[in-house]
Design a protein around this motif. Structure first.
Motif, mmCIF file in Angstrom:
data_model
loop_
_atom_site.group_PDB
_atom_site.id
_atom_site.type_symbol
_atom_site.label_atom_id
_atom_site.label_comp_id
_atom_site.label_asym_id
_atom_site.label_seq_id
_atom_site.Cartn_x
_atom_site.Cartn_y
_atom_site.Cartn_z
ATOM 1 N N TYR A 100 -9.622 40.985 38.767
ATOM 2 C CA TYR A 100 -11.076 40.846 38.672
ATOM 3 C C TYR A 100 -11.684 42.031 37.920
ATOM 4 O O TYR A 100 -12.587 41.858 37.090
ATOM 5 N N ASP A 101 -11.185 43.234 38.193
ATOM 6 C CA ASP A 101 -11.697 44.423 37.510
ATOM 7 C C ASP A 101 -11.461 44.336 36.004
ATOM 8 O O ASP A 101 -12.326 44.712 35.199
ATOM 9 N N ILE A 102 -10.286 43.852 35.604
ATOM 10 C CA ILE A 102 -9.960 43.738 34.179
ATOM 11 C C ILE A 102 -10.910 42.762 33.493
ATOM 12 O O ILE A 102 -11.442 43.031 32.408
ATOM 13 N N VAL A 103 -11.134 41.626 34.150
ATOM 14 C CA VAL A 103 -11.995 40.604 33.552
ATOM 15 C C VAL A 103 -13.431 41.098 33.417
ATOM 16 O O VAL A 103 -14.047 40.981 32.346
ATOM 17 N N THR A 104 -13.977 41.657 34.476
ATOM 18 C CA THR A 104 -15.368 42.100 34.426
ATOM 19 C C THR A 104 -15.565 43.234 33.425
ATOM 20 O O THR A 104 -16.583 43.279 32.725
ATOM 21 N N LYS A 105 -14.584 44.142 33.332
ATOM 22 C CA LYS A 105 -14.705 45.241 32.366
ATOM 23 C C LYS A 105 -14.621 44.717 30.941
ATOM 24 O O LYS A 105 -15.358 45.161 30.054
ATOM 25 N N SER A 106 -13.723 43.759 30.704
ATOM 26 C CA SER A 106 -13.590 43.197 29.352
ATOM 27 C C SER A 106 -14.885 42.520 28.923
ATOM 28 O O SER A 106 -15.359 42.708 27.794
ATOM 29 N N ILE A 107 -15.457 41.737 29.816
ATOM 30 C CA ILE A 107 -16.706 41.033 29.500
ATOM 31 C C ILE A 107 -17.830 42.029 29.224
ATOM 32 O O ILE A 107 -18.619 41.857 28.279
ATOM 33 N N ALA A 108 -17.888 43.094 30.012
ATOM 34 C CA ALA A 108 -18.930 44.105 29.818
ATOM 35 C C ALA A 108 -18.705 44.883 28.527
ATOM 36 O O ALA A 108 -19.643 45.109 27.751
ATOM 37 N N ASP A 109 -17.469 45.294 28.275
ATOM 38 C CA ASP A 109 -17.166 46.083 27.081
ATOM 39 C C ASP A 109 -17.453 45.304 25.803
ATOM 40 O O ASP A 109 -17.800 45.887 24.770
ATOM 41 N N LEU A 110 -17.294 43.976 25.851
ATOM 42 C CA LEU A 110 -17.521 43.143 24.665
ATOM 43 C C LEU A 110 -18.939 42.590 24.618
ATOM 44 O O LEU A 110 -19.249 41.721 23.795
ATOM 45 N N SER A 111 -19.800 43.086 25.497
ATOM 46 C CA SER A 111 -21.230 42.716 25.524
ATOM 47 C C SER A 111 -21.439 41.217 25.680
ATOM 48 O O SER A 111 -22.270 40.598 25.004
ATOM 49 N N LEU A 112 -20.686 40.623 26.594
ATOM 50 C CA LEU A 112 -20.773 39.183 26.814
ATOM 51 C C LEU A 112 -21.290 38.839 28.213
ATOM 52 O O LEU A 112 -21.304 37.669 28.596
ATOM 53 N N ALA A 113 -21.718 39.834 28.952
ATOM 54 C CA ALA A 113 -22.094 39.609 30.352
ATOM 55 C C ALA A 113 -23.257 38.643 30.503
ATOM 56 O O ALA A 113 -23.368 37.952 31.517
ATOM 57 N N ASP A 114 -24.140 38.575 29.501
ATOM 58 C CA ASP A 114 -25.294 37.678 29.610
ATOM 59 C C ASP A 114 -24.914 36.217 29.387
ATOM 60 O O ASP A 114 -25.726 35.319 29.620
ATOM 61 N N ARG A 115 -23.681 35.968 28.961
ATOM 62 C CA ARG A 115 -23.261 34.587 28.664
ATOM 63 C C ARG A 115 -22.199 34.070 29.629
ATOM 64 O O ARG A 115 -21.792 32.911 29.522
ATOM 65 N N VAL A 116 -21.719 34.910 30.529
ATOM 66 C CA VAL A 116 -20.599 34.532 31.397
ATOM 67 C C VAL A 116 -21.003 34.645 32.864
ATOM 68 O O VAL A 116 -21.646 35.622 33.277
ATOM 69 N N ARG A 117 -20.609 33.652 33.638
ATOM 70 C CA ARG A 117 -20.775 33.691 35.089
ATOM 71 C C ARG A 117 -19.393 33.527 35.720
ATOM 72 O O ARG A 117 -18.679 32.559 35.429
ATOM 73 N N ILE A 118 -19.008 34.451 36.552
ATOM 74 C CA ILE A 118 -17.689 34.451 37.180
ATOM 75 C C ILE A 118 -17.813 33.889 38.594
ATOM 76 O O ILE A 118 -18.684 34.303 39.371
ATOM 77 N N ILE A 119 -16.947 32.941 38.909
ATOM 78 C CA ILE A 119 -16.919 32.350 40.242
ATOM 79 C C ILE A 119 -15.532 32.567 40.825
ATOM 80 O O ILE A 119 -14.522 32.193 40.212
ATOM 81 N N THR A 120 -15.465 33.185 41.988
ATOM 82 C CA THR A 120 -14.200 33.426 42.668
ATOM 83 C C THR A 120 -13.949 32.317 43.682
ATOM 84 O O THR A 120 -14.790 32.059 44.547
#
Length: 222
Positions: free
Chosen positions: A127-147
């Motif tokens: 989960y940490d890898i995924v969230t960091k990758s999305i943040a580092d690539l400036s994609l957080a406003d387009r992605v919603r993560i569901i566990t």
């Protein structure tokens, strides 16, 4: 009045008659939609992580193209370390209102020694890898993560016919793929795309069998 091409050519040869010809309107330029940048940044980012994702560059290019074509949301079942997530999300324009929902159990914790990317899990969880990758690539406003379990999470995503791309790459067991298909097909809009990873693979026929049986039972998919 309609002037045929033959009459037009004849009139054009006369200096007097040429003036009577209606002026042709300049062709309307074909303005392409705002070009989505091919996700070189995503590939470079994951290359730096030394990932061994078995989704090929050609497959990622296909996912990027399908994601860019649609106007609705994107549902991804199975996130793993988020490479496909970021590839598809990078095809979504900011402020378009479209979102990518990615669903996974995120069961690989820090210190995982079984996964292919075990070197990545030495100090971080999946989960940490995924969230960091999305943040580092400036994609957080387009992605919603569901566990959670993919088919159980179907009630947590937008409703009927809201997706123009469904990418299924979660459990490859026949029964599990069946459950994912049944749970998410109603969310796919008319004209949308359904994509599978490992439809043909050495792991077993689960994905292919489940989808082929579904297609045989429905006449509205091709």
């Amino acid at each position: 009045m309609t002037i045929t091409n033959r009459i037009r050519r004849a009139m054009a040869t006369s200096p007097v008659l040429r003036k009577l010809l209606p002026r042709r309107r300049p062709p309307v330029p074909v303005v392409a939609p705002q070009a989505c940048p091919y996700p070189h940044a995503v590939f470079a980012y994951y290359s730096d992580l030394h990932d061994t994702d078995n989704t090929t560059a050609r497959e990622h290019a296909c996912l990027f193209t399908l994601a860019a074509r649609g106007r609705g949301n994107i549902f991804e079942l199975g996130t793993y370390i988020g490479k496909s997530t970021c590839v598809m999300a990078s095809a979504i324009h900011s402020n378009s209102g479209r979102l990518l929902y990615t669903i996974d159990l995120f069961s690989r914790g820090r210190g995982d020694t079984v996964s292919r990317e075990k070197h990545l899990f030495q100090s971080r969880s999946q989960y940490d890898i995924v969230t960091k990758s999305i943040a580092d690539l400036s994609l957080a406003d387009r992605v919603r993560i569901i566990t959670g379990c993919t088919w159980d999470a179907a009630s947590s995503v937008p409703g009927s016919e809201s997706a123009t791309l469904l990418f299924i790459d979660a459990s490859h067991h026949y029964e599990d793929v069946q459950r994912d298909i049944v749970a998410y097909i109603p969310h796919v809009a008319c004209g949308g795309y359904v994509a599978f990873h490992d439809y043909i693979c050495s792991w077993g026929p689960g994905v292919r069998q489940a989808w082929d049986e579904f297609l045989a039972s429905r006449g509205d998919f091709r």
